[in-house]
Design an enzyme around this catalytic site. Structure first.
Site, mmCIF file in Angstrom:
data_model
loop_
_atom_site.group_PDB
_atom_site.id
_atom_site.type_symbol
_atom_site.label_atom_id
_atom_site.label_comp_id
_atom_site.label_asym_id
_atom_site.label_seq_id
_atom_site.Cartn_x
_atom_site.Cartn_y
_atom_site.Cartn_z
ATOM 1 N N GLU A 1 -41.173 -15.615 18.704
ATOM 2 C CA GLU A 1 -39.888 -16.159 19.183
ATOM 3 C C GLU A 1 -40.090 -16.895 20.511
ATOM 4 O O GLU A 1 -39.504 -16.552 21.541
ATOM 5 C CB GLU A 1 -38.826 -15.058 19.277
ATOM 6 C CG GLU A 1 -38.556 -14.445 17.905
ATOM 7 C CD GLU A 1 -37.278 -13.593 17.793
ATOM 8 O OE1 GLU A 1 -36.668 -13.287 18.835
ATOM 9 O OE2 GLU A 1 -36.905 -13.277 16.658
ATOM 10 N N TYR B 1 -31.893 -12.647 10.777
ATOM 11 C CA TYR B 1 -31.249 -11.343 10.621
ATOM 12 C C TYR B 1 -29.826 -11.539 10.123
ATOM 13 O O TYR B 1 -29.170 -12.533 10.468
ATOM 14 C CB TYR B 1 -31.203 -10.609 11.968
ATOM 15 C CG TYR B 1 -32.559 -10.076 12.400
ATOM 16 C CD1 TYR B 1 -33.038 -8.876 11.902
ATOM 17 C CD2 TYR B 1 -33.365 -10.788 13.287
ATOM 18 C CE1 TYR B 1 -34.285 -8.382 12.290
ATOM 19 C CE2 TYR B 1 -34.606 -10.299 13.678
ATOM 20 C CZ TYR B 1 -35.059 -9.091 13.173
ATOM 21 O OH TYR B 1 -36.290 -8.604 13.545
ATOM 22 N N GLU C 1 -39.798 -11.822 10.178
ATOM 23 C CA GLU C 1 -38.753 -10.862 10.568
ATOM 24 C C GLU C 1 -37.513 -11.188 9.761
ATOM 25 O O GLU C 1 -36.992 -12.311 9.846
ATOM 26 C CB GLU C 1 -38.438 -10.935 12.064
ATOM 27 C CG GLU C 1 -39.525 -10.338 12.932
ATOM 28 C CD GLU C 1 -39.136 -10.247 14.404
ATOM 29 O OE1 GLU C 1 -37.941 -10.086 14.724
ATOM 30 O OE2 GLU C 1 -40.056 -10.347 15.242
ATOM 31 N N GLN D 1 -37.475 -3.090 10.024
ATOM 32 C CA GLN D 1 -38.857 -2.787 10.275
ATOM 33 C C GLN D 1 -39.292 -1.600 9.412
ATOM 34 O O GLN D 1 -38.512 -1.128 8.602
ATOM 35 C CB GLN D 1 -39.084 -2.493 11.744
ATOM 36 C CG GLN D 1 -38.721 -3.650 12.675
ATOM 37 C CD GLN D 1 -39.282 -3.492 14.081
ATOM 38 O OE1 GLN D 1 -40.053 -2.614 14.385
ATOM 39 N NE2 GLN D 1 -38.836 -4.376 14.987
HETATM 40 O O1 AHR Z 1 -37.048 -6.745 15.405
HETATM 41 C C1 AHR Z 1 -36.452 -6.627 16.667
HETATM 42 C C2 AHR Z 1 -36.591 -7.889 17.495
HETATM 43 O O2 AHR Z 1 -35.905 -8.939 16.888
HETATM 44 C C3 AHR Z 1 -37.988 -8.435 17.663
HETATM 45 O O3 AHR Z 1 -38.666 -7.812 18.690
HETATM 46 C C4 AHR Z 1 -37.735 -9.867 18.007
HETATM 47 O O4 AHR Z 1 -38.795 -10.706 17.603
HETATM 48 C C5 AHR Z 1 -36.446 -10.180 17.295
HETATM 49 O O5 AHR Z 1 -35.556 -10.824 18.111
#
Ligand code: AHR
Length: 512
Positions: free
Chosen positions: A193, A259, A316, A365
């Site tokens: 990121e 996300y 991610e 995760q």
């Molecule tokens: O997965 C949690 C966080 O989300 C990670 O550390 C980061 O890369 C993202 O913003």
């Protein structure tokens, strides 16, 4: 769509009467696609909260049964789903991580603040512990390199320490620390990121930084290392465009992070367990959005890489809710419900549909953090609904993608509507065709007529994952509320499989 628009009423095996919608799904075995890279079933394990400490690592002297310090129950559960690759140590944590803190005798390692996620890290889990862990569960290794506060020299020395089979001082230091043979390092991520926690860089600046670091990734000749550029946040197509245009020739893969926040508001993300149909719908809609994101980023990549040499690594992804009220110091700990299972299944379907470009993905995760596979509390462990989707879908790892066409009525809530059924298919190396079907509608069963042109099967078996409530969860006291069961709802007749999908369910069929 043929003549399957009927609405029926049936009493399904759960004993409830449901309006039954008819759906037509065609699996095009005559148009095989790309190999489904096993690595899209990868996972992400960041040094934060109870993800590593307590979740994976308890130490040799723990009362929790362990294998050289790794939780035995967690190791066995991960082996069972064939985790193909693990990304570590971050995340945001990675860009402040000094690899030298995590080698040598454990009791002499420094204690550092975890500036990204709070608390302290005494570095009991470092390079040896990570590389050995990956070996123990049979996974490939993916290191996220510190670019934000590190140097190319630190990176190249870390890589040498891990991979060198010579007698350089770094290789000898590794031997002195207990590991004779080098490990296999499969992937390095050049920063994480970089537009945000990795250094707030602009894409032009990062593209040059990437080129500099990529130059110093020296892999042993027989064991190449895939170099992954830190990619875009969600729909930031400009980031992908700049990275590809300025550094594309040195990039093996570029990442994408996305996300799903159930409420769409990062300040109040919504509860992992207390939600109604509106947030059920918004979360599944979030998962469906992955298709558009990949298609758009891939189209940008096509401008510079029409032959698709460069992979997209969605390293991610997942659902991010408010932290569980009981979490204490377990940062980013959230429960995991049937909703997470369906959104994971939809997302994996989408990765498979883009198998020609998506070469890796890592759910965020692995244990006790965000949309976790596994939750632990001291010596207790529970497998989440998301874990069970990865278990059901492991048959797709390495299979050949078969395009699917779904003709399904929409599932509507309020003024929002999404396709009622999602599907994916693949043929494995033994010739068995696997088809996954997701019924997004929490109220109605679906009768699916599965057309299989070019497939000579005669037998169908399957598993189903569902539960009575949309927010059903597994707990340490009730670990089996959301668990796959043998699926008796499919029959094979005259070349067509007919399967009755319960409301809010994931079904995976094996067609022999
Ligand atoms: O997965 C949690 C966080 O989300 C990670 O550390 C980061 O890369 C993202 O913003």
């Amino acid at each position: 769509m043929g003549g399957f628009a009927a609405m029926l009423v049936l009493v399904c095996s759960h004993g409830y009467a449901q309006t039954n919608t008819t759906v037509e799904v065609t699996v095009h075995a005559d148009r095989p696609g790309a190999i489904i890279h096993p690595e899209i079933y990868g996972q992400f394990a960041e040094q934060l909260g109870h993800g590593i400490y307590g979740g994976i690592w308890v130490g040799e002297h723990s009362a929790t049964p362990n294998i050289r310090g790794y939780r035995k129950d967690v190791v066995e559960a991960l082996k069972a789903i064939k985790v193909p690759v693990v990304r570590w140590p971050g995340g945001c944590f990675a860009d402040q991580y000094d690899w030298r803190d995590g080698i040598g005798p454990r009791d002499k390692r420094p204690v550092r603040m975890n500036a990204s996620w709070g608390g302290e890290d005494d570095n009991r889990f470092g390079t040896h512990e990570f590389m050995d862990f990956a070996e123990l569960i049979g996974a490939k290794t993916y290191l996220s390199i510190n670019v934000g506060t590190g140097t190319p020299r630190e990176m190249s020395q870390w890589i040498e320490y891990i991979t060198a089979d010579v007698h350089s001082s770094l290789a000898q230091e590794r031997r002195a620390n207990g590991r004779d043979k080098p490990w296999k390092l499969d992937y390095v991520g050049i920063g994480n990121e970089m537009w945000g926690c990795g250094g707030s860089m602009r894409p032009q600046f990062y593209a040059d930084v990437y080129r500099q670091y990529a130059t110093f990734v020296h892999a042993p000749e027989h064991a190449p290392i895939v170099r992954i550029a830190s990619g875009a946040n969600a729909d930031d197509l400009g980031w992908t465009d700049t990275a590809m245009s300025m550094a594309g020739s040195q990039i093996d893969a570029i990442s994408l992070h996305n996300y799903t926040i159930p409420t769409g508001d990062w300040k109040h993300k919504g509860s992992a367990t207390e939600f109604g149909e509106a947030e059920w719908m918004s979360t599944l809609q979030g998962a469906l959005r992955m298709d558009e994101l990949i298609a758009r980023h891939s189209a940008v990549m096509d401008k510079y890489d029409p032959k698709k040499r460069v992979g997209l690594a969605v390293d991610e992804w997942g659902n991010w809710t408010d932290q569980d009220p009981s979490a204490g110091d377990a940062a980013l700990y959230q429960q995991n419900s049937l909703r997470d299972a369906l959104s994971a299944a939809i997302t994996l379907d989408i990765f498979q549909a883009h198998a020609d470009r998506v070469r890796m993905a890592n759910i965020a995760q692995m244990v006790n953090v965000l949309q976790a596979m596994i939750l632990t509390d001291q010596s207790k462990m529970v497998l989440t609904p998301t874990y069970y989707v990865f278990d059901m879908y492991k048959v797709f790892q390495g299979a050949t993608y078969l395009p699917v066409n779904v003709q399904a009525p929409a599932y509507r809530f309020g003024n929002v509507s999404v396709p009622g059924v999602h599907a994916t298919a693949g043929r494995d190396a033994t010739g068995i065709v696997h088809v996954a079907l997701v019924n997004l509608d929490p109220h109605h069963a679906d009768t699916v007529h599965l057309m299989l042109p070019g497939i000579k099967g005669s037998d169908v078996h399957g598993h189903v994952l569902t539960a009575p409530e949309i927010n059903a969860i597994n707990t340490f006291d009730h670990p089996d509320r959301v668990k796959p069961a043998a699926f008796g709802g499919a029959i094979f007749k005259q070349g067509v499989v007919t399967a009755v999908l319960p409301p809010k369910s994931v079904v995976v069929l094996d067609i022999h």
